[in-house]
Design a protein around this motif. Structure first.
Motif, mmCIF file in Angstrom:
data_model
loop_
_atom_site.group_PDB
_atom_site.id
_atom_site.type_symbol
_atom_site.label_atom_id
_atom_site.label_comp_id
_atom_site.label_asym_id
_atom_site.label_seq_id
_atom_site.Cartn_x
_atom_site.Cartn_y
_atom_site.Cartn_z
ATOM 1 N N ASN A 9 74.096 40.475 44.416
ATOM 2 C CA ASN A 9 72.656 40.706 44.579
ATOM 3 C C ASN A 9 72.213 42.091 44.116
ATOM 4 O OD1 ASN A 9 71.438 38.323 45.577
ATOM 5 N ND2 ASN A 9 72.423 38.644 47.567
ATOM 6 N N VAL A 10 73.087 42.799 43.392
ATOM 7 C CA VAL A 10 72.762 44.155 42.947
ATOM 8 C C VAL A 10 72.870 44.247 41.435
ATOM 9 C CG1 VAL A 10 73.384 46.602 43.080
ATOM 10 C CG2 VAL A 10 73.576 45.160 45.116
ATOM 11 N N HIS A 11 71.831 44.781 40.805
ATOM 12 C CA HIS A 11 71.844 44.999 39.355
ATOM 13 C C HIS A 11 71.977 46.484 39.009
ATOM 14 C CE1 HIS A 11 71.201 44.226 35.159
ATOM 15 N NE2 HIS A 11 70.072 44.916 35.120
ATOM 16 N N TYR A 12 71.394 47.360 39.855
ATOM 17 C CA TYR A 12 71.412 48.805 39.596
ATOM 18 C C TYR A 12 72.325 49.509 40.603
ATOM 19 C CZ TYR A 12 67.216 48.169 36.698
ATOM 20 O OH TYR A 12 66.332 47.774 35.734
ATOM 21 N N TRP A 13 73.330 50.206 40.083
ATOM 22 C CA TRP A 13 74.220 51.025 40.895
ATOM 23 C C TRP A 13 74.096 52.489 40.469
ATOM 24 C CZ3 TRP A 13 76.904 48.863 44.868
ATOM 25 C CH2 TRP A 13 77.177 47.490 44.816
ATOM 26 N N MET A 14 74.100 53.390 41.440
ATOM 27 C CA MET A 14 74.203 54.817 41.163
ATOM 28 C C MET A 14 75.463 55.285 41.886
ATOM 29 S SD MET A 14 70.214 55.940 41.481
ATOM 30 C CE MET A 14 70.232 57.033 40.068
ATOM 31 N N THR A 15 76.427 55.780 41.135
ATOM 32 C CA THR A 15 77.720 56.109 41.736
ATOM 33 C C THR A 15 77.641 57.309 42.664
ATOM 34 O OG1 THR A 15 78.291 57.445 39.803
ATOM 35 C CG2 THR A 15 79.037 55.137 39.823
ATOM 36 N N ILE A 16 77.108 58.421 42.168
ATOM 37 C CA ILE A 16 77.123 59.689 42.902
ATOM 38 C C ILE A 16 75.743 60.331 42.832
ATOM 39 C CG2 ILE A 16 78.140 62.000 43.021
ATOM 40 C CD1 ILE A 16 80.665 60.793 41.701
ATOM 41 N N ASN A 17 75.279 60.813 43.957
ATOM 42 C CA ASN A 17 74.012 61.533 44.002
ATOM 43 C C ASN A 17 74.227 63.036 43.831
ATOM 44 O OD1 ASN A 17 71.007 61.621 44.815
ATOM 45 N ND2 ASN A 17 71.951 63.110 46.186
ATOM 46 N N GLU A 18 73.563 63.599 42.851
ATOM 47 C CA GLU A 18 73.506 65.047 42.626
ATOM 48 C C GLU A 18 74.870 65.733 42.712
ATOM 49 O OE1 GLU A 18 70.507 66.655 45.201
ATOM 50 O OE2 GLU A 18 68.888 65.638 44.149
ATOM 51 N N PRO A 19 75.800 65.381 41.827
ATOM 52 C CA PRO A 19 77.126 66.003 41.870
ATOM 53 C C PRO A 19 77.083 67.515 41.713
ATOM 54 C CG PRO A 19 76.799 64.767 39.823
ATOM 55 C CD PRO A 19 75.682 64.390 40.731
ATOM 56 N N GLY A 20 76.136 68.015 40.931
ATOM 57 C CA GLY A 20 76.027 69.464 40.764
ATOM 58 C C GLY A 20 75.618 70.170 42.041
ATOM 59 N N VAL A 21 74.712 69.555 42.795
ATOM 60 C CA VAL A 21 74.266 70.146 44.061
ATOM 61 C C VAL A 21 75.410 70.150 45.072
ATOM 62 C CG1 VAL A 21 72.708 69.849 46.026
ATOM 63 C CG2 VAL A 21 71.858 69.514 43.695
ATOM 64 N N GLY A 36 78.510 73.057 48.387
ATOM 65 C CA GLY A 36 79.701 72.864 49.191
ATOM 66 C C GLY A 36 80.862 73.764 48.821
ATOM 67 N N TYR A 37 80.933 74.176 47.531
ATOM 68 C CA TYR A 37 82.138 74.872 47.064
ATOM 69 C C TYR A 37 81.864 76.201 46.365
ATOM 70 C CZ TYR A 37 84.585 70.563 48.158
ATOM 71 O OH TYR A 37 85.114 69.481 48.828
ATOM 72 N N LEU A 38 80.584 76.522 46.132
ATOM 73 C CA LEU A 38 80.282 77.784 45.473
ATOM 74 C C LEU A 38 79.543 78.737 46.416
ATOM 75 C CD1 LEU A 38 80.908 78.955 42.709
ATOM 76 C CD2 LEU A 38 78.631 78.237 41.943
ATOM 77 N N THR A 39 78.511 78.225 47.097
ATOM 78 C CA THR A 39 77.778 79.079 48.047
ATOM 79 C C THR A 39 78.251 78.875 49.484
ATOM 80 O OG1 THR A 39 75.998 77.476 48.484
ATOM 81 C CG2 THR A 39 75.748 78.935 46.563
ATOM 82 N N GLY A 40 78.914 77.740 49.763
ATOM 83 C CA GLY A 40 79.404 77.470 51.099
ATOM 84 C C GLY A 40 78.345 77.107 52.120
ATOM 85 N N GLU A 41 77.139 76.745 51.655
ATOM 86 C CA GLU A 41 76.056 76.408 52.582
ATOM 87 C C GLU A 41 76.244 75.036 53.227
ATOM 88 O OE1 GLU A 41 72.032 77.356 50.870
ATOM 89 O OE2 GLU A 41 73.266 77.791 49.102
ATOM 90 N N TRP A 42 76.971 74.158 52.556
ATOM 91 C CA TRP A 42 77.191 72.788 53.028
ATOM 92 C C TRP A 42 78.684 72.568 53.227
ATOM 93 C CZ3 TRP A 42 73.811 68.947 49.712
ATOM 94 C CH2 TRP A 42 72.451 69.188 49.968
ATOM 95 N N PRO A 43 79.048 71.504 53.919
ATOM 96 C CA PRO A 43 80.483 71.233 54.076
ATOM 97 C C PRO A 43 81.140 71.005 52.723
ATOM 98 C CG PRO A 43 79.160 69.323 54.779
ATOM 99 C CD PRO A 43 78.210 70.465 54.548
ATOM 100 N N PRO A 44 82.367 71.529 52.536
ATOM 101 C CA PRO A 44 83.244 72.121 53.552
ATOM 102 C C PRO A 44 83.091 73.623 53.730
ATOM 103 C CG PRO A 44 84.462 71.814 51.535
ATOM 104 C CD PRO A 44 83.086 71.268 51.264
ATOM 105 N N GLY A 45 82.032 74.215 53.174
ATOM 106 C CA GLY A 45 81.773 75.632 53.401
ATOM 107 C C GLY A 45 82.657 76.570 52.606
ATOM 108 N N ILE A 46 83.048 76.178 51.408
ATOM 109 C CA ILE A 46 83.957 76.975 50.565
ATOM 110 C C ILE A 46 83.153 77.791 49.557
ATOM 111 C CG2 ILE A 46 85.728 76.781 48.751
ATOM 112 C CD1 ILE A 46 86.836 74.377 50.328
ATOM 113 N N LYS A 47 83.611 78.992 49.280
ATOM 114 C CA LYS A 47 82.982 79.857 48.277
ATOM 115 C C LYS A 47 84.046 80.243 47.253
ATOM 116 C CE LYS A 47 79.778 81.840 51.680
ATOM 117 N NZ LYS A 47 79.287 83.092 52.306
ATOM 118 N N SER A 48 84.270 79.384 46.288
ATOM 119 C CA SER A 48 85.326 79.618 45.306
ATOM 120 C C SER A 48 84.940 79.009 43.964
ATOM 121 C CB SER A 48 86.644 79.001 45.788
ATOM 122 O OG SER A 48 87.591 78.965 44.737
#
Length: 444
Positions: free
Chosen positions: A164-176, A181-193
Motif C-alpha cells: 500500500n506504499v508507493h513513496y518511501w523516504m529512507t532517511i530524514n535530514e542526514p546532514g542535520v 549529533g556528532y559535530l556540535t553535540g546538541e543532540w544524541p549521542p552528544g559527540i563533538k568530533s
C-alpha cells in the motif's frame, strides 16, 4: 522566544505567477514524525536523551498520535489533503535486536489503510532521527554494522507494508543528524568530533543505498508496482556575513555544497568528493528516484579557519552590508525567506529528478503570519514550476503542533493546534487558507 510574523512581512516573491494552476496530480498535505507526535516512544535514543533535558523539553505523551491518528487524518481529509508524510518508529518495530514486534507492524498497516481510505497518499519515512536504544548502545550510526541493520529493518517493514506504499523516504535530514549529533553535540549521542561526524555521514550514505536496494528487491519479488524511493534533504540558504570578505563568501559556498548537495551528489554519482584525506565510495550509483527538500530559512556565515570544521564557517548576524528585504523571524529565530525555496528548486533541478517539498513551515503564535508564510512559499514553488522545474508536491510542517526536539513544545508549527493538557485539536484559520489553495489549485 518571540512569536514572530507580528504583521504582514514584505513579500520576497513580489507577485504570484500569472494564470498558474497547480496540476491535478500535485501532492498536497502535511508531515509529521513518529517521535514528535506518537507519544511514549520509550525505547529510543531520544527518549533516553530527554531525561537529561528540562521537563518542558521531554516528549512524554506528545500528541498521543499512536491512538488518535484516525481523528487527525479525518481532519486532514476535511482540509482537502491528498497526501500525508509520516515516519515509522524503528524502536517499536525492533524493540530488541533481531526481535520483531508484529503488533507494531500491524499498527502502521492500519495507519496506511486509514490514509488510503481517505484519499491520501502515504509518504513513509523509515528513519526520522531516532534509533532503538539497543542500537544506540552499540554505537548508533557511528558503528559500521548499522547500515546493514538498517537495511534489515527496511526489508522487514517494506515486506509488511509495501503493498500500500508507493513513496518511501529512507532517511530524514542526514546532514542535520550528523551535524547536531556528532559535530556540535546538541543532540544524541552528544559527540563533538569532526572525524566521527564524517564516518557517520558515510554510514548514513551506505544505509540509504542498502535500504534502496532492499525496497526494490522486495517489490520485484512481490510483483508490486515499482516504488519511488528518496530522502528528505534539509536545505538552507547560506549567505556570507560580509559581501566584502572573500573568506566569508568562500565559507558560505563551501557550507552550501557540503550541507545542501554533498549527500545527494554522492547518491547520484556513487561517490563523494574527497574531504581532506577522507573519501566516500558507494557500491551503487543513482539510488534516488526523487528528492525531498525540507526548507525553512536562511543563515549568514562567517569564515572560521582553514581546517575542518572551520572551513565551513560559523553562523553570524547579518551585517549592515546586506540591503535586500527579509522577513521577520519565527519563534525559533529563523528568518522567513521564501525566495530561498525558489532558489533551491531551480538549483536541484540540475539532478533531473522529481522534487517534493517534504517540509516547509513556521513555528509561530501568529496564525495570520502562518497563512502569509504558506502563500509566499507556494508562490516560490509556482514560479519555479512555471520555469520548468518538476515539483510533485508540497507538504507543510506540520499537520499538528508537536514536540520540536530540544526546543520542546514551545514552537507552534501546526495547521491544527493541540492543547497538550487535554489533547484537544483545533483547526487554525491558516489551515483553511491552505485548503482554499488546494481545492482551487490557484494562489489567492
Amino acid at each position: 522566544m518571540g512569536t514572530g510574523c507580528a504583521g504582514t512581512h514584505q513579500s520576497i516573491i513580489e507577485t504570484a505567477p500569472r494564470a498558474f494552476t497547480f496540476p491535478k496530480s500535485f501532492l498536497w498535505g502535511a508531515a509529521t514524525s513518529a517521535h514528535q507526535v506518537e507519544g511514549n516512544n520509550t525505547n529510543s535514543d531520544w527518549w533516553e536523551w530527554e531525561q537529561t533535558l528540562p521537563l518542558q523539553a521531554r516528549s512524554g505523551q506528545a500528541d498521543d498520535e499512536w491512538d488518535r491518528f484516525e481523528e487527525d487524518f479525518k481532519l486532514a481529509q476535511t482540509l482537502g489533503h491528498n497526501a500525508h508524510r509520516f515516519s515509522i518508529e524503528w524502536s517499536r518495530i525492533e524493540p530488541k535486536e533481531g526481535q520483531w514486534d508484529s503488533s507494531a507492524l500491524d499498527h502502521y498497516a492500519k495507519v496506511i489503510r486509514s490514509l488510503r481510505s481517505k484519499g491520501m497518499e502515504p509518504i513513509v519515512t523509515l528513519n526520522h532521527f531516532t534509533i532503538p536504544l539497543w542500537l544506540s548502545h552499540q554505537g548508533g550510526w557511528y558503528s559500521d554494522n548499522t547500515p546493514k541493520l538498517f537495511a534489515r529493518y527496511v526489508q522487514k517493514v517494506s515486506e509488511a507494508l509495501g503493498s500500500n506504499v508507493h513513496y518511501w523516504m529512507t532517511i530524514n535530514e542526514p546532514g542535520v543528524l550528523t551535524y547536531k549529533g556528532y559535530l556540535t553535540g546538541e543532540w544524541p549521542p552528544g559527540i563533538k568530533s569532526p572525524e566521527k561526524a564524517l564516518k557517520v555521514f558515510k554510514n548514513l550514505l551506505l544505509g540509504h543505498v542498502l535500504a534502496y536496494e532492499k525496497i526494490k528487491e522486495v517489490y520485484t519479488l512481490k510483483s508490486w508496482r515499482e516504488p519511488l524511493v528518496g530522502i528528505a534533504q534539509s536545505v538552507l540558504i547560506f549567505r556570507a556575513c560580509s559581501d566584502f570578505s572573500l573568506r566569508d563568501r568562500v565559507a558560505a559556498r563551501f557550507r552550501h555544497w557540503m550541507f545542501n548537495h554533498l549527500f545527494v551528489q554522492a547518491l547520484i554519482r556513487g561517490r563523494a568528493y574527497c574531504i581532506g584525506v577522507f573519501s566516500i565510495h558507494l557500491p551503487k550509483a543513482k539510488t534516488l528516484d526523487f528528492i525531498g527538500l525540507n526548507y525553512y530559512t536562511r543563515e549568514f556565515v562567517r569564515h572560521n579557519g582553514f581546517g575542518f570544521p572551520g572551513i565551513v564557517g560559523q553562523a553570524c548576524t547579518a551585517t549592515v552590508e546586506q540591503n535586500e528585504p527579509t522577513g521577520k523571524d519565527s519563534s525559533l529565530s529563523w528568518e522567513i525567506y521564501p525566495k530561498g525555496l525558489y532558489t533551491f528548486l531551480k538549483d536541484f533541478s540540475r539532478y533531473k529528478l522529481p522534487l517534493l517539498v517534504s517540509e516547509n513551515g513556521i513555528g509561530t503564535d501568529d496564525d495570520t503570519g502562518r497563512s502569509e508564510f504558506i502563500v509566499e512559499h507556494l508562490k516560490a514553488i509556482a514560479q519555479a514550476m512555471q520555469e520548468g522545474v518538476h515539483v510533485i508536491g508540497y507538504l507543510y510542517w506540520s499537520l499538528l503542533d508537536n514536540y520540536e526536539w530540544a526546543e520542546g513544545f514551545v514552537p507552534r508549527f501546526g495547521l491544527i493546534g493541540v492543547d497538550y493538557k487535554t489533547q484537544q485539536r483545533s483547526v487554525r484559520p491558516s489551515a483553511k487558507v491552505f485548503e482554499g489553495i488546494i481545492r482551487s489549485g490557484k494562489l489567492p
